[in-house]
Motif scaffolding. Structure first.
Motif, mmCIF file in Angstrom:
data_model
loop_
_atom_site.group_PDB
_atom_site.id
_atom_site.type_symbol
_atom_site.label_atom_id
_atom_site.label_comp_id
_atom_site.label_asym_id
_atom_site.label_seq_id
_atom_site.Cartn_x
_atom_site.Cartn_y
_atom_site.Cartn_z
ATOM 1 N N ILE A 94 0.853 -1.283 -0.059
ATOM 2 C CA ILE A 94 0.071 -0.104 -0.018
ATOM 3 C C ILE A 94 0.894 1.160 0.050
ATOM 4 O O ILE A 94 1.607 1.309 0.781
ATOM 5 C CB ILE A 94 -0.937 -0.126 1.247
ATOM 6 N N ASP A 106 -9.728 6.558 -1.259
ATOM 7 C CA ASP A 106 -10.596 5.734 -2.290
ATOM 8 C C ASP A 106 -10.398 4.384 -1.905
ATOM 9 O O ASP A 106 -11.426 3.634 -1.524
ATOM 10 C CB ASP A 106 -10.257 6.006 -3.560
ATOM 11 N N HIS A 107 -9.122 3.986 -1.695
ATOM 12 C CA HIS A 107 -8.898 2.495 -1.354
ATOM 13 C C HIS A 107 -9.422 2.145 0.124
ATOM 14 O O HIS A 107 -9.805 0.901 0.246
ATOM 15 C CB HIS A 107 -7.305 2.268 -1.279
#
Ligand code: NAG
Length: 280
Positions: A94, A106-107
């Protein structure tokens, strides 16, 4: 799904802690998994609310003596509400940079203007900011990366010890976390000739620790304090930053202590989920 995830996270926490404790030659006396559960780092957010009890961690160097009574806030978070601890492999997949903020929001399905969105932005900003003169700093996004960075900073062949704040109940009454007046019942004991890094848990969708230490000019103490009613004792580290001349003039500590910014030492206790790494 969520509960399986939580279970495996608790397992990972336990496993990593076991490994970590062995790896760091940690004194058993000074660490407890429970200590990792608390969290309240609102005081890292610049626009901190002054009614925020978590600001009751600061004190003055002159107060650091037997018999001084200070108002201190210790808070413990519900374990269920804590963000998960990722393994290094998970964390490395990530991105962790402010330039990817929109992608990350968003993730994690967080809206930009929500308190969580602001906290993510603030944490990425804090972690990405340049070191100030005379300071070491980094953010660990997993325990493995934190341990590696601690060793890189303090020395790969040094013996490390972990210190955390602990609350105990001498009378065996249940502990009630909150704001209390504590008195130093022993003269604070200074740890001399050591190097140290303090790691604070940051508000983020997974466990992120912001670690920092000053290349000189900090004094670390071990304190023993008891509440007025004698029902709660706190043992743990306290630090005094002797040189605050490079600090942000708006640092909340100056406001809390009602002192002229950068005019003198600032001391603080550590919230329960903070970790202090010390070379033996
Ligand atoms: C602590 O002491 C101060 C001053 O003596 C007092 O105003 C306050 O109510 C006490 N209790 C707490 C929880 O802060």
């Amino acid at each position: 799904m969520a509960s399986t995830l939580r279970l495996s996270n608790s397992f990972i926490i336990l496993l990593l802690f076991s490994l970590w404790v062995v790896e760091a030659h940690t004194s058993r006396k000074l660490i407890s998994i429970k200590e990792q559960q608390g969290q309240d780092l609102n005081h890292f957010l610049k626009d901190g609310d002054f009614d925020d009890p978590s600001l009751y961690v600061y004190f003055r160097l002159n107060d650091l003596k037997l018999g001084t009574r200070l108002r201190i806030y210790f808070y413990k978070n519900d374990l269920q509400k804590l963000p998960p601890l990722l393994t290094r492999q998970q964390a490395d997949r990530i991105p962790f940079t402010k330039s990817k903020l929109n992608f990350l929001l968003d993730h994690f399905s967080i809206s930009k203007d929500s308190p969580q969105g602001k906290a993510v932005k603030a944490t990425l900003g804090h972690c990405g900011a340049k070191e100030i003169e005379g300071e070491h700093k980094f953010c660990g996004t997993s325990l493995e990366s934190m341990v590696d960075l601690v060793k890189k900073t303090l020395g790969s062949n040094v013996d490390l010890k972990v210190m955390t704040s602990k609350i105990m109940a001498p009378t065996r009454d249940p502990i009630s976390y909150g704001l209390y007046n504590y008195t130093f019942v022993e003269a604070p004991k200074e740890l001399v000739g050591i190097k140290m890094l303090g790691c604070h848990r940051m508000p983020y969708p997974y466990a992120v620790y912001y670690c920092h230490g000053h290349k000189g000019g900090s004094r670390l103490f071990e304190v023993n304090m008891v509440t007025d009613d004698g029902k709660q004792r706190v043992l743990g580290p306290a630090i005094c930053h002797m040189d605050t001349s490079m600090w942000d003039v708006d640092h909340v500590a100056f406001k809390v202590l009602k002192m002229e910014p950068r005019s003198g030492p600032v001391c603080h206790f550590f919230p329960l989920d903070n970790i202090v790494w010390v070379t033996k």
